[in-house]
Motif scaffolding. Structure first.
Motif, PDB file in Angstrom:
ATOM      1  N   VAL A 115      10.510  -6.751  -9.606  1.00 63.80           N
ATOM      2  CA  VAL A 115      11.096  -6.138  -8.478  1.00 63.80           C
ATOM      3  C   VAL A 115      10.681  -4.714  -8.161  1.00 63.80           C
ATOM      4  N   ALA A 116      10.265  -4.043  -9.132  1.00 65.27           N
ATOM      5  CA  ALA A 116       9.782  -2.888  -9.281  1.00 65.27           C
ATOM      6  C   ALA A 116       8.260  -2.867  -8.463  1.00 65.27           C
ATOM      7  N   VAL A 117       7.569  -3.999  -9.275  1.00 63.53           N
ATOM      8  CA  VAL A 117       6.039  -4.281  -8.637  1.00 63.53           C
ATOM      9  C   VAL A 117       6.152  -4.625  -7.068  1.00 63.53           C
ATOM     10  N   VAL A 118       7.315  -5.393  -6.726  1.00 63.70           N
ATOM     11  CA  VAL A 118       7.363  -5.817  -5.204  1.00 63.70           C
ATOM     12  C   VAL A 118       7.397  -4.463  -4.276  1.00 63.70           C
ATOM     13  N   ALA A 119       8.194  -3.540  -5.058  1.00 62.12           N
ATOM     14  CA  ALA A 119       8.810  -2.254  -4.156  1.00 62.12           C
ATOM     15  C   ALA A 119       7.154  -1.644  -4.019  1.00 62.12           C
ATOM     16  N   VAL A 120       6.337  -1.560  -5.112  1.00 63.65           N
ATOM     17  CA  VAL A 120       5.256  -0.814  -5.248  1.00 63.65           C
ATOM     18  C   VAL A 120       4.250  -1.521  -4.031  1.00 63.65           C
ATOM     19  N   VAL A 121       4.244  -2.777  -3.869  1.00 68.59           N
ATOM     20  CA  VAL A 121       3.472  -3.593  -3.029  1.00 68.59           C
ATOM     21  C   VAL A 121       3.989  -3.322  -1.574  1.00 68.59           C
ATOM     22  N   ALA A 122       5.400  -3.256  -1.326  1.00 64.84           N
ATOM     23  CA  ALA A 122       5.755  -2.724  -0.047  1.00 64.84           C
ATOM     24  C   ALA A 122       5.315  -1.408   0.314  1.00 64.84           C
ATOM     25  N   LEU A 123       5.160  -0.271  -0.506  1.00 68.62           N
ATOM     26  CA  LEU A 123       4.777   1.031  -0.323  1.00 68.62           C
ATOM     27  C   LEU A 123       3.125   0.795  -0.088  1.00 68.62           C
ATOM     28  N   ALA A 124       2.591  -0.016  -0.893  1.00 61.65           N
ATOM     29  CA  ALA A 124       0.837  -0.235  -0.522  1.00 61.65           C
ATOM     30  C   ALA A 124       0.938  -0.653   1.085  1.00 61.65           C
ATOM     31  N   ALA A 125       1.744  -1.454   1.636  1.00 63.93           N
ATOM     32  CA  ALA A 125       1.610  -2.008   2.834  1.00 63.93           C
ATOM     33  C   ALA A 125       1.894  -0.606   3.824  1.00 63.93           C
ATOM     34  N   LEU A 126       2.690   0.176   3.485  1.00 70.29           N
ATOM     35  CA  LEU A 126       2.749   1.370   4.323  1.00 70.29           C
ATOM     36  C   LEU A 126       1.626   2.246   4.403  1.00 70.29           C
ATOM     37  N   VAL A 127       1.065   2.251   3.012  1.00 64.40           N
ATOM     38  CA  VAL A 127      -0.515   2.906   2.960  1.00 64.40           C
ATOM     39  C   VAL A 127      -1.572   2.494   4.028  1.00 64.40           C
ATOM     40  N   ILE A 128      -1.361   1.162   3.769  1.00 65.62           N
ATOM     41  CA  ILE A 128      -2.779   0.375   4.735  1.00 65.62           C
ATOM     42  C   ILE A 128      -2.265   0.680   5.995  1.00 65.62           C
ATOM     43  N   GLY A 160       2.626  -4.146  12.034  1.00 66.88           N
ATOM     44  CA  GLY A 160       2.831  -5.402  11.086  1.00 66.88           C
ATOM     45  C   GLY A 160       2.966  -4.873   9.742  1.00 66.88           C
ATOM     46  N   MET A 161       2.185  -4.011   9.137  1.00 68.00           N
ATOM     47  CA  MET A 161       2.287  -3.408   8.149  1.00 68.00           C
ATOM     48  C   MET A 161       3.475  -2.568   7.496  1.00 68.00           C
ATOM     49  N   ILE A 162       3.895  -1.977   8.789  1.00 66.51           N
ATOM     50  CA  ILE A 162       5.102  -0.945   8.488  1.00 66.51           C
ATOM     51  C   ILE A 162       6.153  -2.078   8.573  1.00 66.51           C
ATOM     52  N   THR A 163       6.301  -3.001   9.367  1.00 63.77           N
ATOM     53  CA  THR A 163       7.590  -3.972   9.331  1.00 63.77           C
ATOM     54  C   THR A 163       7.500  -4.623   8.134  1.00 63.77           C
ATOM     55  N   VAL A 164       6.602  -5.111   7.491  1.00 59.91           N
ATOM     56  CA  VAL A 164       6.664  -5.937   6.151  1.00 59.91           C
ATOM     57  C   VAL A 164       6.922  -4.762   5.295  1.00 59.91           C
ATOM     58  N   GLY A 165       6.225  -3.746   5.282  1.00 57.97           N
ATOM     59  CA  GLY A 165       6.604  -2.740   4.166  1.00 57.97           C
ATOM     60  C   GLY A 165       7.991  -2.088   3.929  1.00 57.97           C
ATOM     61  N   LEU A 166       8.552  -1.725   5.125  1.00 59.97           N
ATOM     62  CA  LEU A 166      10.117  -1.205   5.075  1.00 59.97           C
ATOM     63  C   LEU A 166      11.043  -2.467   4.746  1.00 59.97           C
ATOM     64  N   GLY A 167      10.610  -3.527   5.428  1.00 62.16           N
ATOM     65  CA  GLY A 167      11.645  -4.695   5.238  1.00 62.16           C
ATOM     66  C   GLY A 167      11.743  -4.880   3.563  1.00 62.16           C
ATOM     67  N   LEU A 168      10.592  -5.198   2.966  1.00 62.70           N
ATOM     68  CA  LEU A 168      10.333  -5.508   1.324  1.00 62.70           C
ATOM     69  C   LEU A 168      10.835  -4.484   0.874  1.00 62.70           C
ATOM     70  N   PHE A 169      10.520  -3.140   1.181  1.00 57.10           N
ATOM     71  CA  PHE A 169      11.096  -1.822   0.313  1.00 57.10           C
ATOM     72  C   PHE A 169      12.581  -1.909   0.494  1.00 57.10           C
ATOM     73  N   GLY A 170      13.270  -1.839   1.416  1.00 59.48           N
ATOM     74  CA  GLY A 170      14.583  -2.034   1.609  1.00 59.48           C
ATOM     75  C   GLY A 170      15.183  -2.771   0.637  1.00 59.48           C
TER      76      GLY A 170
END
Length: 761
Positions: free
Chosen positions: A21-34, A154-164
């Motif tokens: 789950v922590a890795v998933v959260a990091v992937v979500a944050l990476a989406a925000l960076v992209i 799109g990246m902000i949408t998936v990033g925030l949804g997955l991070f939350g």
């Protein structure tokens, strides 16, 4: 009765599960960076001439002012619902507080994504228009800017949804699904309001501008002499960009809610039920990045072909990676059901991905200018507006049937594959569809950005007839189709999520009944009154609410558009020099007008969505509420597709005529397609899209109130007087809201001076 879902165990996360789950959260944050990197790339593009920048600034100011005022309205609803969630039953106060807090988080995320979509689109439209003027490579550059603008959202949408979702699972573990009900509800409620309010704004301005400008004054669509043009361009951003971004975010959040609830039930105490539904959307982040960066226009290739190719490539990559993840991360068995979790998960996810591809093709066929349905609508313009409207309605009806069959086949296929965990399989199909959301949001935002770019170019007069104009015209037509496609995929996501939530609703009732000491046999009898009159009444009410909601939305557009027509007529009549181009119209008055009218229309549909399921549940019981949800899902699916595709067909039929077919611009055929398009505007951009969050809001409300309905219906705390009182109060609130809405007139339309002017004209 055969069991198609399991009692939810309290899932426990191991150290390895927490790591996943922590890795998933990091992937979500990476989406925000992209997303941030894409944002910098878009904003680095040239901004065109001074006049272009002035027009773009007016659009930016209008869109920002609208959403700032809307935020105040939504804050009131948010505060009330936050307190109500604290009152509803929960396992303990930790769960209650978490559910309410993450309701606010979901609501804030939903609004923030919508706001970002608007903010960036109002800056990218200028840059797309400027890129079309740059000669060699202009087409590729303009298309890249438009699509990567959508890529940011799109990246902000998936990033925030997955991070939350990941944060909730990390903090609450086994209680995460219940807390996430609040997260999904906040996202869905705000998305519905943004869809309704933005949809009314954009289509009131669009319809009013077209009826006075094109039909009465015979001037082009984005002619600067039309006082409604700025409001029209503002509306594209607060309706299509902000509304759809929030809509797809809540689809993302709600589908994750359903998958996590049912995953916990399927795997019992094993942590896979909480980790695997997060892994699949995380894979979607990777494929979204690939899909966005490989979208490059080729010489001689249509823009739609370019975008579709990127979508299909990213979908195939998602399918392969999801299959690998299923065999690597899932255990060998479910808690109680038979079957291979890896095989069931792989096939279910692929069903969702394939569904997205089929819907893309099907919707593109019924709304694309190169296919027979739109060509037939365009041909019908030769015999007048009536035949245009009839042929467009026919396209909408027909396409709704095929779309419903395709979505139904996907749901049933996942249901059959799942066996004892059938509804979890349906939820996984939804998460499979989620892997395409990043590209889908990019496709949707591409449409209004291209539309606005053409408007800015035409209003400024700084783009002369030639290649630049052709580039923007092509991108606008492609954008019409991509918007229609994303609406089709959005309603498909809504149906999958709502079906999975329906299973969660049943599980919630069973759990409460067991808590009250009722036997499983009693539970089965309690839920299985399929032939009960109450259930049938619930089905009819659920379907009726969809029609009522759609009617309220279309009527709101009609009233607001009428006010725009009066105001634009007044300015043409009273302000000298507008037609000669020597006097600037009062754009701000039209923006203020549609802002006021759209925001005051938010209350009634919002109250209907929240209190209708409360009235049915407490008044008629859990069986009737189950029927209500079934009726709403079925009718909502058909209605949303009908409205979206008929409107899309009318819009592109107009584009077809404006490209020189059937007489071209300023012909009688053109006037006929303009009428068709004005009918289709509230269909495809207001009522149709708003149904997506509507059915999920109603499902989530039902899920949240289910324990309270059971408590007041059976067991030691049963109270018929209190139950009926809640139902009666809910009905009275809905009735009062509808009466107020129906009595509401247009301040401008009702003034004597305007009535006299209309009669005189």
């Amino acid at each position: 009765m055969s069991r198609h879902f399991l009692a939810a165990g309290s899932a426990e996360l191991s150290g390895g599960d927490y790591g996943i789950v922590a890795v998933v959260a990091v992937v979500a944050l990476a989406a925000l960076v992209i997303g941030y990197l894409l944002l910098k790339e878009v904003l680095a593009a040239g901004q065109g001439t001074t006049k272009m920048q002035e027009i773009a600034k007016a659009v930016q100011e209008g869109a920002t002012a609208y959403l700032n005022r809307q935020r105040k309205t939504l804050a009131i609803f948010g505060a009330v619902v936050f307190l109500l969630l604290l009152v509803l039953p929960a396992e303990d106060w930790s769960e209650r507080i978490g559910r309410s807090l993450f309701f606010l988080v979901g609501a804030v995320f939903s609004f923030a994504i919508g706001y970002l979509g608007m903010w960036l689109a109002t800056r990218a439209n200028l840059r797309v228009a400027a890129a079309a003027r740059e000669g060699d490579g202009a087409r590729e550059k303009a298309m890249r800017i438009a699509f990567r603008t959508g890529g940011v959202v799109g990246m902000i949408t998936v990033g925030l949804g997955l991070f939350g979702a990941a944060v909730v699972v990390l903090v609450y573990a086994g209680q995460a699904p219940k807390v996430l009900e609040g997260f999904g509800f906040g996202a869905a409620l705000i998305a519905m309001f943004m869809r309704v309010g933005g949809g009314i704004f954009t289509k009131a301005a669009d319809v009013g501008a077209d009826l006075v400008g094109k039909v009465e004054q015979n001037i082009p669509e984005d002619d600067p002499r039309n006082a409604a043009t700025i409001a029209d361009n503002v509306g594209d951003n607060v309706g299509d960009c902000a509304g759809m971004a929030a809509d797809l975010f809540e689809s993302y959040a709600v589908t994750l809610v359903a998958a996590l609830i049912l995953g916990s039930a399927a795997f019992g105490t094993a942590g896979a039920g909480l980790t695997f539904p997060l892994i699949i959307p995380a894979i979607g982040v990777i494929t979204a990045v690939i899909g966005i960066y490989i979208t490059r226009a080729r010489a001689g290739e249509s823009g739609l072909t370019t975008i579709n190719r990127s979508f299909y490539i990213s979908a195939v990559i998602s399918a392969v990676l999801s299959a690998i993840a299923a065999f690597v991360f899932l255990p060998d068995s479910f808690a109680e059901a038979t079957g291979s979790p890896a095989v069931i998960a792989t096939v279910s996810v692929i069903i969702g991905i394939v569904l997205a591809g089929v819907i893309l093709w099907l919707t593109g066929y019924y709304t694309g200018t190169e296919h027979k349905p739109v060509k037939d609508v365009g041909k019908s313009s030769e015999t007048g507006a009536a035949t245009v409207i009839l042929s467009g309605i026919s396209v909408g009806f027909e396409s709704a049937v095929y779309t419903a069959l395709v979505v139904g086949a996907a749901v049933f296929g996942a249901y059959l594959i799942g066996g004892g965990v059938a509804l979890f399989a349906v939820a996984l199909a939804g998460t499979g569809l989620l892997t395409t959301v990043g590209v889908i949001v990019a496709m949707d935002t591409f449409g209004p950005v291209s539309d606005n770019a053409q408007g800015i170019a035409e209003m400024s007069g700084d783009l002369e007839e030639g290649e630049g104009v052709q580039i923007l015209t092509e991108l606008d037509a492609v954008g019409n189709t991509t918007k229609a496609i994303t609406k089709g995929i959005a309603i498909s996501t809504a149906v999958l999520a709502a079906t999975a939530l329906f299973g969660s609703y049943s599980e919630s009732i069973e759990s409460k009944l067991r808590e009250l000491g009722m036997t499983l046999t009693s539970t089965d009898l309690f839920l299985d009154r399929v032939v009960s009159p109450n259930t049938l009444i619930g089905v009819m009410i659920g379907a009726a609410v969809v029609f009522l909601f759609s009617g309220l939305a279309v009527n709101a557009v009609s009233r607001a558009a009428g006010a725009v027509v009066y105001e634009v007529r007044r300015q043409f009549r009273e302000i000298a020099g507008i037609m000669e181009g020597t006097t600037r119209p009062e754009y701000g008055k039209v923006v203020d007008l549609v802002t006021r009218d759209s925001l005051r229309e938010l209350t009634t549909p919002g109250l209907l969505a929240i209190f209708a399921p409360i009235a049915v549940g407490f008044g008629l019981g859990t069986g009737a509420l189950a029927g209500y949800l079934g009726g709403a899902i079925a009718a909502g699916m058909l209605m949303a597709v009908f409205l979206a595709n008929s409107g899309g067909a009318w819009d592109n039929a107009k584009k077809l005529v404006e490209d020189g077919h059937h007489g071209g611009k300023n012909s009688e055929a053109h006037a006929a397609t303009v009428i068709g398009d004005t009918v289709g505007d509230p269909f495809k951009d207001t009522a149709g899209p708003a149904i997506n969050p509507l059915i999920k809001v109603m499902n989530l409300v039902s899920l949240l109130i289910a324990p309270a309905v059971v408590t007041l219906s059976v067991g030691p705390d049963a109270s018929d007087p209190l139950r009926i009182a809640i139902a009666v109060v809910s009905v009275l609130i809905i009735a009062a809201a509808i009466v107020v809405s129906k009595r509401r007139g247009n301040a401008i339309a009702d003034t004597p001076s305007n009535a006299e002017a209309t009669n005189a004209s």
